[in-house]
Design an enzyme around this catalytic site. Sequence first.
Site, mmCIF file in Angstrom:
data_model
loop_
_atom_site.group_PDB
_atom_site.id
_atom_site.type_symbol
_atom_site.label_atom_id
_atom_site.label_comp_id
_atom_site.label_asym_id
_atom_site.label_seq_id
_atom_site.Cartn_x
_atom_site.Cartn_y
_atom_site.Cartn_z
ATOM 1 N N GLU A 286 1.042 -1.058 -0.003
ATOM 2 C CA GLU A 286 0.046 -0.167 0.237
ATOM 3 C C GLU A 286 0.865 1.244 0.084
ATOM 4 O O GLU A 286 1.712 1.327 0.610
ATOM 5 C CB GLU A 286 -0.885 -0.050 1.229
ATOM 6 C CG GLU A 286 -1.704 1.388 1.269
ATOM 7 C CD GLU A 286 -2.485 1.292 2.648
ATOM 8 O OE1 GLU A 286 -3.719 1.704 2.660
ATOM 9 O OE2 GLU A 286 -1.973 0.875 3.608
ATOM 10 N N LYS A 349 -10.298 -3.045 -0.283
ATOM 11 C CA LYS A 349 -10.322 -3.347 1.228
ATOM 12 C C LYS A 349 -11.879 -3.065 1.778
ATOM 13 O O LYS A 349 -12.388 -2.204 1.567
ATOM 14 C CB LYS A 349 -9.416 -1.919 1.806
ATOM 15 C CG LYS A 349 -9.293 -1.905 3.197
ATOM 16 C CD LYS A 349 -8.140 -0.996 3.756
ATOM 17 C CE LYS A 349 -7.972 -0.918 4.977
ATOM 18 N NZ LYS A 349 -6.895 0.101 5.624
ATOM 19 N N CYS A 399 -3.383 -3.105 5.116
ATOM 20 C CA CYS A 399 -2.867 -2.189 6.633
ATOM 21 C C CYS A 399 -3.634 -3.045 7.727
ATOM 22 O O CYS A 399 -3.328 -4.052 7.809
ATOM 23 C CB CYS A 399 -3.478 -0.674 6.142
ATOM 24 S SG CYS A 399 -2.518 0.333 7.236
#
Length: 531
Positions: A286, A349, A399
């Site tokens: 990311e 995500k 993340c």
Amino acid sequence: MRQIHFSAWLLVGLSAILLVIIFPLPGVYVLSWFALAPLIVALLRACPAGELEISGSVRLRPATPWQGFLLGYACGIPWYAGTCYWIYDTMRQYGGLSAPEALLALFLFSCYLGLYHGLFGLLVSLLAGSGRDFRRPLVLAPFLWVAVELARTRVTGFPWNLLGIAQVDNVALSRIASSTGVYGISFEIVLVNVALAAAFLVPRQKRGALLAAALAAAAVLQAGRLIEAPAAKADHAALLVQQNIPVSADWNRSDYFLRTLGELVDLTVRSSTDPREKIDLVVWPESPAPFQTDDARLRAVISDMTRKTKTWTIIGVIGSEQRSKVDTDIFNSAVLIGPSGDWTERYDKIHLVPFGEYLPFPSVFSFAGGLTREVGEFQRGTSRKPLDAGGTRLGVFICYESIFPDEVRQFADQGAQVFVNISNDGWYGDSGAYAQHLNQTRMRAIENNRWLLSATDTGVTAAIDPWGRVVARVPRKERTALVAPYALTSVTTFYTRHGDWFAYGCAIISLGALLARFTFSKKPTKADTSS
């Protein structure tokens, strides 16, 4: 509040300090066996009962439910502030807040999540009642703690640093997570804390034996850190590219974008075509760079790169999807590109970061919109289906999704043979947050018995084996690439198949105990009332 004995407040402060320092940094993990004991003692010896002990000291009784909540809350606020202090710097540097506003944001955050410590204190006090028989609250405290951790995960959606994470390096103990999830380790830790607390609640003549037993249990369980697990066999290798791009880079200059992209491609091609290493997968993290799926320049460069490396490649991108002629949905995504240069699949995500990737209740939290504008207002993805890289199924999550045990295990349950976590940990700076994040990511490998490839922008970029050990890593804050070993497996753990069954069991037991406390508690008889 004035009725609470000053010793209870001192114990609460001690517990808060110990809870902070068991997590990195500084990471004094051995103190996890003692960190909660002062709080438990404070809850059960909180208020003067108007009598004297045989020794002449004041006899103390358990806190009332309201007092228990205050004591727990007073422990929770400094714990969250001391553990998540990095929120101040993030909001200050990237959220556009002034120093007082960023400090206020950290304080409000700590006050909000501190409610869970308050809830734990309230529940313990409810079970204790006003008597001096502490067996019920002590026996049930581990169940209550796990139930509260489950609520923090499911209700608030911020299970940062669950207590069991403190023992991620304890190979012997952490293996129970493959059955119970991290909650089982939390349960064990609280159980030892309860035994230690009990030693200070029983009569003095029994204290020595109980204290010795509690310390012996802590020593035996902590000794698991000395055990070396067998080496995990790896027969594949991935190239994890650590981009080291500043979060605040100036992307208004097109030459900076093209130069950065060219440097990353050159690093990838050179590292993956080394004849001494056979690379099966390339991963870019990311990234703060504006890599967008609808950017024709990016697509051409990356497709050309994968044709040169002849490897499947994952890169962190900003995905887009046309919803109508005028509206486009934006996603924080990971895209999979094949060796022939085809952009084949994408993971969007699902669990977005509040205030970072979307703004909850915009009219209320408009002051924090600066951080959202910095990274974007994203839409949620809808599928945790693994990405198919030529028959290899990759469980890709982005993340801080790695801090959610049940969400990560769903990738393995759907067939993921290896985990890939891409993250931009540059938001954390040099605070302890990057190390906290790494430890939580490592626990996901243990729970699901999977190799995990952690590709980050600034570090820690690492290969993690199914025991949760970091077997390869590169230094932080360097633009470099790591040849990361890994292996594939389709074997599922009990936790992978059944999820948070243990935590829900603790919640059910806690609820049953509370119902029994009020349903079957002894009611005063007429004779009692008249006397």
